[in-house]
Write a protein that holds these residues in place. Structure first.
Motif, mmCIF file in Angstrom:
data_model
loop_
_atom_site.group_PDB
_atom_site.id
_atom_site.type_symbol
_atom_site.label_atom_id
_atom_site.label_comp_id
_atom_site.label_asym_id
_atom_site.label_seq_id
_atom_site.Cartn_x
_atom_site.Cartn_y
_atom_site.Cartn_z
ATOM 1 N N THR A 92 -6.348 5.201 0.952
ATOM 2 C CA THR A 92 -7.372 4.331 0.161
ATOM 3 C C THR A 92 -7.289 3.732 0.108
ATOM 4 O O THR A 92 -6.988 2.456 0.585
ATOM 5 C CB THR A 92 -7.320 4.991 -1.292
ATOM 6 O OG1 THR A 92 -6.706 6.691 -2.022
ATOM 7 C CG2 THR A 92 -8.273 4.340 -2.432
ATOM 8 N N ASP A 93 -8.920 3.462 1.011
ATOM 9 C CA ASP A 93 -9.629 2.480 1.441
ATOM 10 C C ASP A 93 -11.115 2.007 1.393
ATOM 11 O O ASP A 93 -11.072 2.597 0.017
ATOM 12 C CB ASP A 93 -9.841 2.428 3.212
ATOM 13 C CG ASP A 93 -9.604 1.131 3.767
ATOM 14 O OD1 ASP A 93 -9.013 0.069 3.161
ATOM 15 O OD2 ASP A 93 -9.519 0.800 4.928
ATOM 16 N N MET A 133 -1.784 -2.980 6.965
ATOM 17 C CA MET A 133 -1.988 -3.125 6.220
ATOM 18 C C MET A 133 -1.240 -3.940 4.941
ATOM 19 O O MET A 133 -1.402 -4.233 3.753
ATOM 20 C CB MET A 133 -2.384 -2.024 5.237
ATOM 21 C CG MET A 133 -4.079 -0.867 5.947
ATOM 22 S SD MET A 133 -4.400 1.033 5.997
ATOM 23 C CE MET A 133 -5.150 0.217 4.686
ATOM 24 N N VAL A 151 1.061 -1.243 0.116
ATOM 25 C CA VAL A 151 0.169 -0.293 -0.168
ATOM 26 C C VAL A 151 0.970 1.383 -0.067
ATOM 27 O O VAL A 151 2.063 1.423 0.723
ATOM 28 C CB VAL A 151 -0.671 0.367 1.267
ATOM 29 C CG1 VAL A 151 -1.772 -1.122 0.636
ATOM 30 C CG2 VAL A 151 -0.578 -0.048 2.412
ATOM 31 N N ASP A 166 -14.266 0.019 1.710
ATOM 32 C CA ASP A 166 -15.680 -0.195 2.260
ATOM 33 C C ASP A 166 -16.474 -0.785 1.364
ATOM 34 O O ASP A 166 -17.536 -0.829 0.620
ATOM 35 C CB ASP A 166 -16.121 0.840 3.659
ATOM 36 C CG ASP A 166 -16.909 2.284 2.753
ATOM 37 O OD1 ASP A 166 -17.391 2.280 1.681
ATOM 38 O OD2 ASP A 166 -16.938 2.676 4.077
ATOM 39 N N GLU A 210 -14.889 3.435 -2.438
ATOM 40 C CA GLU A 210 -12.822 3.413 -2.524
ATOM 41 C C GLU A 210 -13.701 4.770 -1.672
ATOM 42 O O GLU A 210 -14.695 5.695 -1.262
ATOM 43 C CB GLU A 210 -13.116 4.243 -3.293
ATOM 44 C CG GLU A 210 -11.303 4.182 -3.438
ATOM 45 C CD GLU A 210 -10.814 4.565 -4.887
ATOM 46 O OE1 GLU A 210 -10.657 5.549 -4.825
ATOM 47 O OE2 GLU A 210 -10.948 3.742 -5.952
#
Length: 174
Positions: A149-150, A169, A36, A152, A156
């Protein structure tokens, strides 16, 4: 006459087949994600890319791209921001901080200007997931926090995490 029809038939079959082979080759060239990328600032507020990876070596470079340029402005009034690359030290250990020297360039007029930063290898063996950000978000960062940036349920999302969570992560990326 029979020879011409046979040639046309072979061409009609060969052209789509060649296109499929080229398409398959292009999609197979996407490097695997093995880490990441985040964004942080030092005590003086200078931006740094942060990399955490699960590969056996660090990425070679950090790549910074402009995503949008002053969306409402005419093309002639938009600032030119070329793609920039920053070398990652070969001996780097995760999490590695790479100063984004010269960024942002000069006074920033558009706080909503969007960018993306990610890690890459010269041989395309892997890459790190990028982080999308706006200049306004960069101004809000504090040392020790990492913008990522994740994903769910809604898709994004950009959020801030502590450095130790960011490191985890990267370890879980493989």
């Amino acid at each position: 006459m029979a020879t011409r029809r046979g040639t046309r038939t072979r061409r009609a079959v060969a052209t789509p087949a060649a296109a499929l082979i080229v398409l398959a080759g292009l999609t197979a060239c996407t490097p695997e994600v093995k880490g990441v990328t985040g964004l942080t600032v030092d005590a003086r507020g200078r931006p740094h890319a942060v990399l955490a990876w699960c590969a056996d070596r660090p990425p070679d470079v950090v790549v910074l791209n402009s995503v949008t340029e002053s969306a409402g402005a005419p093309m002639s009034e938009r600032p030119y921001r070329p793609r920039r690359k920053y070398d990652v030290p070969r001996e780097a250990a995760a999490p590695a901080l790479v100063p984004l020297e010269g960024f942002p360039p000069g006074p920033v007029v558009d706080a909503q200007a969007a960018f993306q930063v990610s890690g890459a290898t010269h041989d395309n063996s892997f890459r790190t997931e990028g982080v999308d950000f706006r200049i306004a978000e960069l101004a809000e960062l504090r040392p020790g926090s990492v913008l990522v940036t994740d994903f769910d349920d809604s898709g994004e999302v950009v959020r801030t995490v502590p450095l130790d969570e960011f490191t985890e992560m990267g370890e879980k990326a493989c």
